[in-house]
Design an enzyme around this catalytic site. Structure first.
Site, PDB file in Angstrom:
ATOM      1  N   TYR A 152       0.846  -1.188   0.000  1.00  0.00           N
ATOM      2  CA  TYR A 152       0.000   0.000   0.000  1.00  0.00           C
ATOM      3  C   TYR A 152       0.880   1.235   0.000  1.00  0.00           C
ATOM      4  O   TYR A 152       1.832   1.325   0.767  1.00  0.00           O
ATOM      5  CB  TYR A 152      -0.895   0.004   1.246  1.00  0.00           C
ATOM      6  CG  TYR A 152      -1.810   1.207   1.354  1.00  0.00           C
ATOM      7  CD1 TYR A 152      -2.839   1.414   0.430  1.00  0.00           C
ATOM      8  CD2 TYR A 152      -1.661   2.136   2.383  1.00  0.00           C
ATOM      9  CE1 TYR A 152      -3.683   2.505   0.541  1.00  0.00           C
ATOM     10  CE2 TYR A 152      -2.513   3.228   2.503  1.00  0.00           C
ATOM     11  CZ  TYR A 152      -3.517   3.411   1.570  1.00  0.00           C
ATOM     12  OH  TYR A 152      -4.362   4.491   1.676  1.00  0.00           O
ATOM     13  N   ASP A 245       9.171   2.984   0.157  1.00  0.00           N
ATOM     14  CA  ASP A 245       8.077   3.605   0.897  1.00  0.00           C
ATOM     15  C   ASP A 245       8.233   3.176   2.356  1.00  0.00           C
ATOM     16  O   ASP A 245       7.801   2.099   2.751  1.00  0.00           O
ATOM     17  CB  ASP A 245       6.731   3.165   0.322  1.00  0.00           C
ATOM     18  CG  ASP A 245       5.568   3.766   1.099  1.00  0.00           C
ATOM     19  OD1 ASP A 245       5.815   4.427   2.131  1.00  0.00           O
ATOM     20  OD2 ASP A 245       4.415   3.574   0.676  1.00  0.00           O
ATOM     21  N   LYS A 273       3.850   8.749   9.207  1.00  0.00           N
ATOM     22  CA  LYS A 273       3.613   8.123  10.509  1.00  0.00           C
ATOM     23  C   LYS A 273       4.598   8.626  11.578  1.00  0.00           C
ATOM     24  O   LYS A 273       4.488   9.757  11.995  1.00  0.00           O
ATOM     25  CB  LYS A 273       3.583   6.611  10.347  1.00  0.00           C
ATOM     26  CG  LYS A 273       2.427   6.231   9.379  1.00  0.00           C
ATOM     27  CD  LYS A 273       2.033   4.784   9.285  1.00  0.00           C
ATOM     28  CE  LYS A 273       0.714   4.686   8.524  1.00  0.00           C
ATOM     29  NZ  LYS A 273       0.799   4.047   7.226  1.00  0.00           N
TER      30      LYS A 273
HETATM   31  C1  LIG Z   1       0.143   4.553   5.883  1.00  0.00           C
HETATM   32  C2  LIG Z   1       0.902   4.322   4.668  1.00  0.00           C
HETATM   33  C3  LIG Z   1       0.818   5.184   3.553  1.00  0.00           C
HETATM   34  C4  LIG Z   1      -0.194   6.273   3.450  1.00  0.00           C
HETATM   35  O1  LIG Z   1       0.014   7.294   4.369  1.00  0.00           O
HETATM   36  P1  LIG Z   1      -1.205   8.279   4.684  1.00  0.00           P
HETATM   37  O2  LIG Z   1      -0.605   9.267   5.613  1.00  0.00           O
HETATM   38  O3  LIG Z   1      -2.279   7.436   5.265  1.00  0.00           O
HETATM   39  O4  LIG Z   1      -1.614   8.894   3.393  1.00  0.00           O
HETATM   40  C5  LIG Z   1       1.661   4.972   2.500  1.00  0.00           C
HETATM   41  N1  LIG Z   1       2.557   3.964   2.502  1.00  0.00           N
HETATM   42  C6  LIG Z   1       2.666   3.110   3.530  1.00  0.00           C
HETATM   43  C7  LIG Z   1       3.694   2.029   3.489  1.00  0.00           C
HETATM   44  C8  LIG Z   1       1.836   3.246   4.635  1.00  0.00           C
HETATM   45  O5  LIG Z   1       1.922   2.364   5.641  1.00  0.00           O
END
Ligand SMILES: *Cc1c(COP(=O)(O)O)cnc(C)c1O
Length: 434
Positions: A152, A245, A273
């Site tokens: 994701y 990511d 995060k």
């Molecule tokens: C949470 C997450 C996102 C998205 O971040 P948001 O602040 O919710 O837009 C993207 N990549 C990874 C790996 C994530 O865990």
């Protein structure tokens, strides 16, 4: 009244709020997984939280393993973060002009994340990944991106193909509203399968490979030995940009993220995060060469009214400074995770329940069914009903899990004092879920 009774009691205040919420918000929530559709029941509404505990509007205390979906690594309402945000708020909540704290945060990120020389703050992980891909496409003058099924990267159009947890939970492989042309440049590969990546490259025109270096959005799936190095080599061979990511893994699986833990250097890194200490902010960064292409140094446009917001920057600085002052925290989190993993694994065995615990540092998932999960097709085989029973059994005993079988659970510094309680609770919940 116990937590479980409250979750199912029509008179609970949470139920009352949820009934009002669904009238005015899609599913009653501002992010889909919060609606508890994968486990049944309705979500508890939060009144407040401190340390490892979350207090619901019904007055229940739950030990929280959601940890704001990984955004929290210290604990709820950590005093250093709260003080920093309070002080920042008194100086003003948004300016649209630079502040010294933004510079300090950027310097700290550059010093901690091995591959980042230059960094740009944004408001969400979604923005970070979308922006990183834009930079990669600009730098390579190519369009294709390789993404892995089950990973994701936020909800921007090009990534909404086999996008893991939230989408998987709803059983929607794709989203309407995403033009076919937009995802036509997205090639799918299989996590931990380098041959599938080679096949994607063979199609030509690949600007970037984007990967969660430890997958966390199909449940925790660690990179197999050689996988991340293999991606690095393939990107170098084909002249593509490697994007890690690390929105979830950054400052989580090691202080310098997965790139530090596994010793593989990406070209671009997305953070979110933990970087903002539980407030809405994120970042992307990388080499001078790539990041100087971003406006106004270069032509790649990307901007944000609230980017580098003083409240978020204050929280991020307080959190990262705590991590710098307490380097021992990562060993401690590793030890907490190991304790939990061995107790829950033993419980699976004791109760004859098929499944496994997969963990990297302070992130872990209990998979019911498979004894090893290396990619999305294996994650998808989990026993969803058994997970739902496990979730509710833990909830009744006062431990809050993420309400989906395809999520990571997170340990925080504040869990230190309650780790045995959590381990025993999850072990008992495994027994009940049998
Ligand atoms: C949470 C997450 C996102 C998205 O971040 P948001 O602040 O919710 O837009 C993207 N990549 C990874 C790996 C994530 O865990």
């Amino acid at each position: 009244m116990s937590a479980a009774q409250l979750l199912h009691d029509e008179r609970s205040e949470s139920k009352g709020w949820f009934r009002r919420a669904v009238e005015v918000m899609p599913g009653g929530v501002n992010s889909p997984v919060r609606a508890f559709k994968a486990v049944g029941g309705t979500p508890p509404f939060v009144a407040s939280a401190t340390g490892p505990y979350l207090t619901t509007v019904d007055g229940d205390d739950l030990i929280d393993l959601i940890a704001s979906w990984g955004a929290l690594i210290l604990g709820h309402a950590h005093p250093a973060v709260v003080t920093a945000v309070e002080e920042a708020a008194r100086r003003g909540t948004s300016f649209g002009l630079p502040t010294s704290q933004e510079v300090e945060l950027a310097e700290l990120i550059v010093s901690l994340v091995p591959s980042i020389e230059v960094v740009r703050m944004v408001n969400s992980g979604t923005e970070a990944t979308a922006s990183a891909v834009r930079v990669a496409r600009a730098a390579t003058a190519k369009s294709g991106i390789v993404k892995f099924a089950g990973c994701y990267h936020g909800h921007a159009d090009p990534f909404l193909v086999r996008a893991g947890s939230g989408v998987a939970t709803l059983g929607e492989p794709d989203s309407p509203g995403v033009p076919a042309a937009t995802v036509a440049d997205t090639r799918l590969a299989r996590f931990n399968d380098l041959e599938s990546v080679e096949r994607a490259f063979a199609g030509g025109d690949i600007a970037a490979v984007i990967v969660e270096p430890v997958a966390g959005n199909m449940g925790v799936v660690p990179p197999a030995s050689g996988f991340l190095n293999g991606l690095r080599e393939l990107c170098d061979r084909w002249g593509a940009i490697l994007i890690f990511d690390e929105v979830m893994t950054g400052f989580r699986v090691a202080r310098g993220g997965a790139q530090e833990r596994y010793g593989v250097t990406p070209d671009l890194t997305c953070l979110g995060k933990v970087v903002a200490g539980g407030t809405p902010a994120a970042a992307y960064g990388g080499s001078e060469d790539l990041m100087r292409r971003v406006a106004p140094d270069g032509p790649v446009y990307q901007a944000g009214t609230l980017a580098g917001n003083p409240l978020a920057v204050a929280a991020g600085l307080a959190c990262l400074r705590h991590l710098v002052e307490h380097p021992e925290l990562y060993d401690e989190l590793e030890a907490l995770g190991a304790r939990l993993e061995s107790r829950v694994s033993a419980a699976l065995e004791e109760h004859g329940v098929a499944g496994c615990v997969q963990r990297v540092g302070a992130m872990f998932t209990v998979f019911f069914g498979p004894d090893l999960v290396r990619s999305w097709d294996e994650a998808a085989t989990v026993d969803r009903d058994r997970f739902a029973r496990f979730f509710h059994a833990a909830y009744r005993r006062g431990v809050l899990l993420a309400p989906s079988p395809f999520e990571s659970l997170f340990l925080m510094e504040a869990h230190t004092a309650v780790i045995d309680e959590v381990a025993e609770t999850l072990a008992a919940a495994v027994g009940e879920a049998r």
